[in-house]
Enzyme design. Structure first.
Site, PDB file in Angstrom:
ATOM      1  N   ARG A   1      -0.115  14.923  12.692  1.00 28.22           N
ATOM      2  CA  ARG A   1       0.494  14.667  11.379  1.00 28.22           C
ATOM      3  C   ARG A   1       0.610  15.938  10.528  1.00 28.22           C
ATOM      4  O   ARG A   1       0.001  16.080   9.478  1.00 28.22           O
ATOM      5  CB  ARG A   1      -0.267  13.558  10.660  1.00 28.22           C
ATOM      6  CG  ARG A   1      -0.264  12.282  11.489  1.00 28.22           C
ATOM      7  CD  ARG A   1      -0.890  11.123  10.803  1.00 28.22           C
ATOM      8  NE  ARG A   1       0.020  10.525   9.819  1.00 28.22           N
ATOM      9  CZ  ARG A   1      -0.349   9.490   9.062  1.00 28.22           C
ATOM     10  NH1 ARG A   1      -1.555   9.017   9.155  1.00 28.22           N
ATOM     11  NH2 ARG A   1       0.503   8.977   8.185  1.00 28.22           N
TER      12      ARG A   1
ATOM     13  N   LYS B   1       0.851  -1.204   0.000  1.00 28.68           N
ATOM     14  CA  LYS B   1       0.000   0.000   0.000  1.00 28.68           C
ATOM     15  C   LYS B   1       0.883   1.249   0.000  1.00 28.68           C
ATOM     16  O   LYS B   1       0.646   2.182  -0.774  1.00 28.68           O
ATOM     17  CB  LYS B   1      -0.893   0.002   1.234  1.00 28.68           C
ATOM     18  CG  LYS B   1      -1.590   1.333   1.483  1.00 28.68           C
ATOM     19  CD  LYS B   1      -2.476   1.330   2.717  1.00 28.68           C
ATOM     20  CE  LYS B   1      -1.717   1.620   3.966  1.00 28.68           C
ATOM     21  NZ  LYS B   1      -1.457   3.042   4.203  1.00 28.68           N
TER      22      LYS B   1
HETATM   23  C1  EPZ Z   1       4.075   7.092   6.007  1.00 28.47           C
HETATM   24  O1  EPZ Z   1       3.275   8.119   6.558  1.00 28.47           O
HETATM   25  C2  EPZ Z   1       3.179   5.867   5.930  1.00 28.47           C
HETATM   26  N1  EPZ Z   1       2.053   6.148   5.040  1.00 28.47           N
HETATM   27  C3  EPZ Z   1       2.677   5.512   7.328  1.00 28.47           C
HETATM   28  O2  EPZ Z   1       1.901   4.322   7.216  1.00 28.47           O
HETATM   29  C4  EPZ Z   1       3.885   5.233   8.219  1.00 28.47           C
HETATM   30  O3  EPZ Z   1       3.422   4.974   9.533  1.00 28.47           O
HETATM   31  C5  EPZ Z   1       4.813   6.451   8.220  1.00 28.47           C
HETATM   32  O4  EPZ Z   1       5.188   6.788   6.873  1.00 28.47           O
HETATM   33  C6  EPZ Z   1       6.085   6.186   9.017  1.00 28.47           C
HETATM   34  O5  EPZ Z   1       6.748   5.078   8.514  1.00 28.47           O
HETATM   35  C7  EPZ Z   1       2.242   6.082   3.700  1.00 28.47           C
HETATM   36  O6  EPZ Z   1       3.326   5.830   3.218  1.00 28.47           O
HETATM   37  C8  EPZ Z   1       1.035   6.311   2.850  1.00 28.47           C
HETATM   38  P1  EPZ Z   1       6.018  10.475   8.215  1.00 28.47           P
HETATM   39  P2  EPZ Z   1       3.827   9.642   6.608  1.00 28.47           P
HETATM   40  O7  EPZ Z   1       5.921  11.737   7.442  1.00 28.47           O
HETATM   41  O8  EPZ Z   1       4.635   9.925   5.413  1.00 28.47           O
HETATM   42  C9  EPZ Z   1       5.892  13.735  11.639  1.00 28.47           C
HETATM   43  C10 EPZ Z   1       0.062   2.935   7.580  1.00 28.47           C
HETATM   44  O9  EPZ Z   1      -0.426   2.467   8.611  1.00 28.47           O
HETATM   45  N2  EPZ Z   1       5.903  14.718  10.541  1.00 28.47           N
HETATM   46  O10 EPZ Z   1       7.249   9.630   8.106  1.00 28.47           O
HETATM   47  O11 EPZ Z   1       2.675  10.512   6.904  1.00 28.47           O
HETATM   48  C11 EPZ Z   1       4.598  12.957  11.691  1.00 28.47           C
HETATM   49  O12 EPZ Z   1       3.614  13.670  12.404  1.00 28.47           O
HETATM   50  C12 EPZ Z   1       0.512   4.382   7.563  1.00 28.47           C
HETATM   51  O13 EPZ Z   1       0.241   2.303   6.505  1.00 28.47           O
HETATM   52  C13 EPZ Z   1       5.984  16.075  10.845  1.00 28.47           C
HETATM   53  O14 EPZ Z   1       6.056  16.467  12.016  1.00 28.47           O
HETATM   54  O15 EPZ Z   1       4.771   9.560   7.890  1.00 28.47           O
HETATM   55  C14 EPZ Z   1       5.002  11.687  12.386  1.00 28.47           C
HETATM   56  O16 EPZ Z   1       4.998  11.887  13.787  1.00 28.47           O
HETATM   57  C15 EPZ Z   1       0.237   5.082   8.883  1.00 28.47           C
HETATM   58  N3  EPZ Z   1       5.990  16.985   9.836  1.00 28.47           N
HETATM   59  C16 EPZ Z   1       6.442  11.467  11.902  1.00 28.47           C
HETATM   60  O17 EPZ Z   1       6.886  12.726  11.389  1.00 28.47           O
HETATM   61  C17 EPZ Z   1       5.907  16.595   8.514  1.00 28.47           C
HETATM   62  O18 EPZ Z   1       5.921  17.466   7.625  1.00 28.47           O
HETATM   63  C18 EPZ Z   1       6.558  10.436  10.792  1.00 28.47           C
HETATM   64  O19 EPZ Z   1       5.709  10.827   9.752  1.00 28.47           O
HETATM   65  C19 EPZ Z   1       5.819  15.217   8.226  1.00 28.47           C
HETATM   66  C20 EPZ Z   1       5.816  14.302   9.249  1.00 28.47           C
END
Ligand code: EPZ
Length: 417
Positions: free
Chosen positions: A121, A22
Site C-alpha cells: 500500500r 466507514k
Molecule cells: C480505500 O483504500 C479504502 N479505505 C479501502 O477499504 C478500499 O479497499 C480501497 O480504497 C479500494 O477501494 C478507505 O477508504 C479508508 P487505493 P485506499 O489507494 O485509498 C495501490 C476497507 O476494508 N496504490 O484505492 O488505500 C494500492 O496499493 C479498506 O474498508 C498505489 O500503488 O486504496 C492498492 O493496490 C481496505 N499507490 C490500489 O492502489 C498509491 O499511492 C488501490 O488502493 C495509492 C494506492
C-alpha cells in the site's frame, strides 16, 4: 483480547440497519481540518477507525464532540499540522489528512503509513499528484514533509486510487486556479466527500465521473452533513444471509452503490429485491458458483471479495475469484480451508470448488474484510463451533457485529479473554 464464538447452520432471517460508511466518514473528518467554522456530521458509525481518526485530529487541536451518531468538529483550536507515526501506523486512512493540512496551513508533516496485511500500500500516487499542483515534498525520518504554495493544474492519476483522489481533491479546494483530475476514483465515498466540501464552500464538479474539476477558493466555512450508508456493510450482511440460505433485509442502504454485487448475488441463485433504501436477499435453495473480478468502482468492490468467497465455499460448482486491486487480499483463504473449504490459488485468482459443507474451527482474523469472511463462514458451517481471535480487526469496520447478527437469528457471542 476478545474472541467471537459462532455455532453455524442457522439460516439468518430478519432486518439489519446499515450504519454510516466507514470509508466516507474518515475523509469527511479529515476535510473538517480545512473548515473555518464548526462542522456537524450525522449518521457517524461507532467504529474503532472513527475513534482513531478522532484521536489524530484532536492531537492537532481539533475539538470533537461525538455523541450518539452525531459528531461536531470545531477547528478553532487547530495548531499542529502534523500526524505522528504512532497514530498513522494504526490506520492508513490517517494519511488522508495530508491534503487538508497542506491546503489549510501551506505545510504538513505526516508519517508514512506502514503496509498492512493486504499489501504494501504505497503512497506514490498521493505524492505525485500533490507535486503536480505545486507541493514540494521530501521524505524525512519516515515522514512526508510537504510545503506549498500550490497552483491549480491538470493531473492524471496513474491508477484511480481512492485515497489519492481524496487527498488531492481536498488540497485542490483551496488551491488558486483550476485543478482537473483525470483517471480519478469514482467510488460513492468520493461523491459524498465532494458534497460535503461543496457545502463548506468549495467549487467541485464531476465527482463520481472519471474527471473532477475544482475551482480553488480562499477559505471554507462550516457545514452539516449526513454520512452516506455503508455499502460494504450492506453487502456483508446480504452475503451472510444468502450464505446461510436465509432471508435478510438491510435498511438505510443504497442499492445504486452495489450495482455489480447485487447482480452477482442473483447469478449465484439468490433472489434480490430492492424497495427504496431496503434491500432483501434470500436463497432458500442454495447457491451456484460465480466468477468475480474485483475492479475500481463501479466494478465489483474489492472490499466485498472475501465475503463472497466465504459465501460460495458451499455453492454448487466452481467459482473463480480474481483480485486485481490489492496484491495480497486472500488472507481468508487458508482459514476457510481449515474449515473444510476447497480453495486453490493461481496467481491473483482463487479457485473455489464448492463442497457439501464446511465445519467450525478456531481461526484468526487478519484484516477487516477477511475477518468478515470468517464470520460468514462460521455462520454457514453446518456443524461445530468457530472461534475467531483478534476480533479487533472486525471492530475497526463493523459496529457490534455479533449483536446485530444475533438479532437475525445467529448463534454468536463475544467472549472477553
Ligand atoms: C480505500 O483504500 C479504502 N479505505 C479501502 O477499504 C478500499 O479497499 C480501497 O480504497 C479500494 O477501494 C478507505 O477508504 C479508508 P487505493 P485506499 O489507494 O485509498 C495501490 C476497507 O476494508 N496504490 O484505492 O488505500 C494500492 O496499493 C479498506 O474498508 C498505489 O500503488 O486504496 C492498492 O493496490 C481496505 N499507490 C490500489 O492502489 C498509491 O499511492 C488501490 O488502493 C495509492 C494506492
Amino acid at each position: 483480547m476478545d474472541r467471537i464464538l459462532i455455532r453455524g447452520g442457522k439460516p439468518l432471517n430478519g432486518v439489519i440497519h446499515v450504519r454510516g460508511a466507514k470509508n466516507a466518514v474518515l475523509p469527511l473528518m479529515a476535510a473538517a481540518l480545512m473548515a473555518e467554522a464548526p462542522c456537524i456530521l450525522h449518521n457517524v458509525p461507532c467504529l474503532h477507525d472513527v475513534f482513531s481518526m478522532d484521536k489524530l485530529l484532536s492531537d492537532m487541536g481539533m475539538k470533537i464532540d461525538f455523541t450518539g451518531r452525531t459528531m461536531t468538529l470545531d477547528p478553532g483550536g487547530l495548531n499542529k499540522p502534523e500526524a505522528e507515526y504512532d497514530l498513522v501506523r494504526r490506520m492508513r486512512a490517517s494519511f488522508f489528512v495530508l491534503g487538508p493540512l497542506l491546503a489549510r496551513f501551506g505545510k504538513a508533516r505526516v508519517s508514512l503509513p506502514g503496509g498492512c496485511a493486504i499489501g504494501s500500500r504505497p503512497v506514490d500516487i498521493h505524492l505525485k499528484s500533490l507535486e503536480a499542483i505545486g507541493a514540494k515534498i521530501r521524505i524525512e525520518d519516515g515522514y512526508v514533509v510537504a510545503e506549498g504554495p500550490l497552483q491549480g493544474a491538470n493531473v492524471s492519476l496513474d491508477f484511480p486510487s481512492v485515497g489519492a483522489t481524496e487527498n488531492l481533491l481536498m488540497a485542490a479546494c483551496m488551491t488558486p486556479g483550476v485543478t482537473r483530475i483525470a483517471n480519478v476514483a469514482r467510488e460513492p465515498e468520493i461523491e459524498d466527500l465532494a458534497r460535503f466540501l461543496n457545502a463548506l464552500g468549495a467549487q467541485i464538479s464531476g465527482a463520481g465521473t472519471d474527471l473532477i474539476t475544482i475551482v480553488g477558493v480562499d477559505a471554507l466555512g462550516g457545514a452539516e452533513h449526513v454520512v452516506m450508508p455503508d455499502r460494504i456493510e450492506a453487502g456483508t450482511f446480504l452475503a451472510a444471509g444468502v450464505a446461510t440460505r436465509g432471508d435478510v433485509t438491510v435498511l438505510n442502504a443504497n442499492a445504486d452503490h452495489l450495482p455489480v454485487f447485487l447482480d452477482k448475488l442473483r447469478e449465484m441463485g439468490a433472489t434480490v429485491e430492492v424497495h427504496g433504501s431496503r434491500i432483501r436477499a434470500h436463497a432458500a435453495n442454495g447457491l451456484r458458483g460465480v466468477n468475480i473480478t474485483t475492479l475500481p468502482y463501479p466494478g465489483f468492490a474489492t472490499d466485498l471479495q472475501a465475503q463472497i468467497m466465504a459465501a460460495v465455499t458451499c455453492a454448487e460448482g466452481v467459482s473463480i475469484i480474481k483480485e486485481t486491486v490489492f496484491e495480497n487480499r486472500f488472507m481468508q483463504l487458508a482459514q476457510l480451508n481449515r474449515m473444510g473449504a476447497d480453495i486453490g490459488l493461481d496467481g491473483n485468482a482463487a479457485i473455489v470448488r464448492g463442497v457439501k459443507a464446511i465445519s467450525g474451527a478456531p481461526v484468526m482474523a487478519s484484516d477487516l474484510r477477511a475477518s468478515a469472511a470468517l464470520v460468514i463462514a462460521g455462520l454457514a458451517a453446518s456443524r461445530g463451533e468457530t472461534a475467531i481471535s483478534r476480533v479487533y480487526h472486525i471492530d475497526r469496520g463493523y459496529e457490534r457485529i455479533e449483536e446485530r447478527l444475533a438479532g437475525v437469528g445467529a448463534d454468536i457471542e463475544r467472549v472477553r479473554t
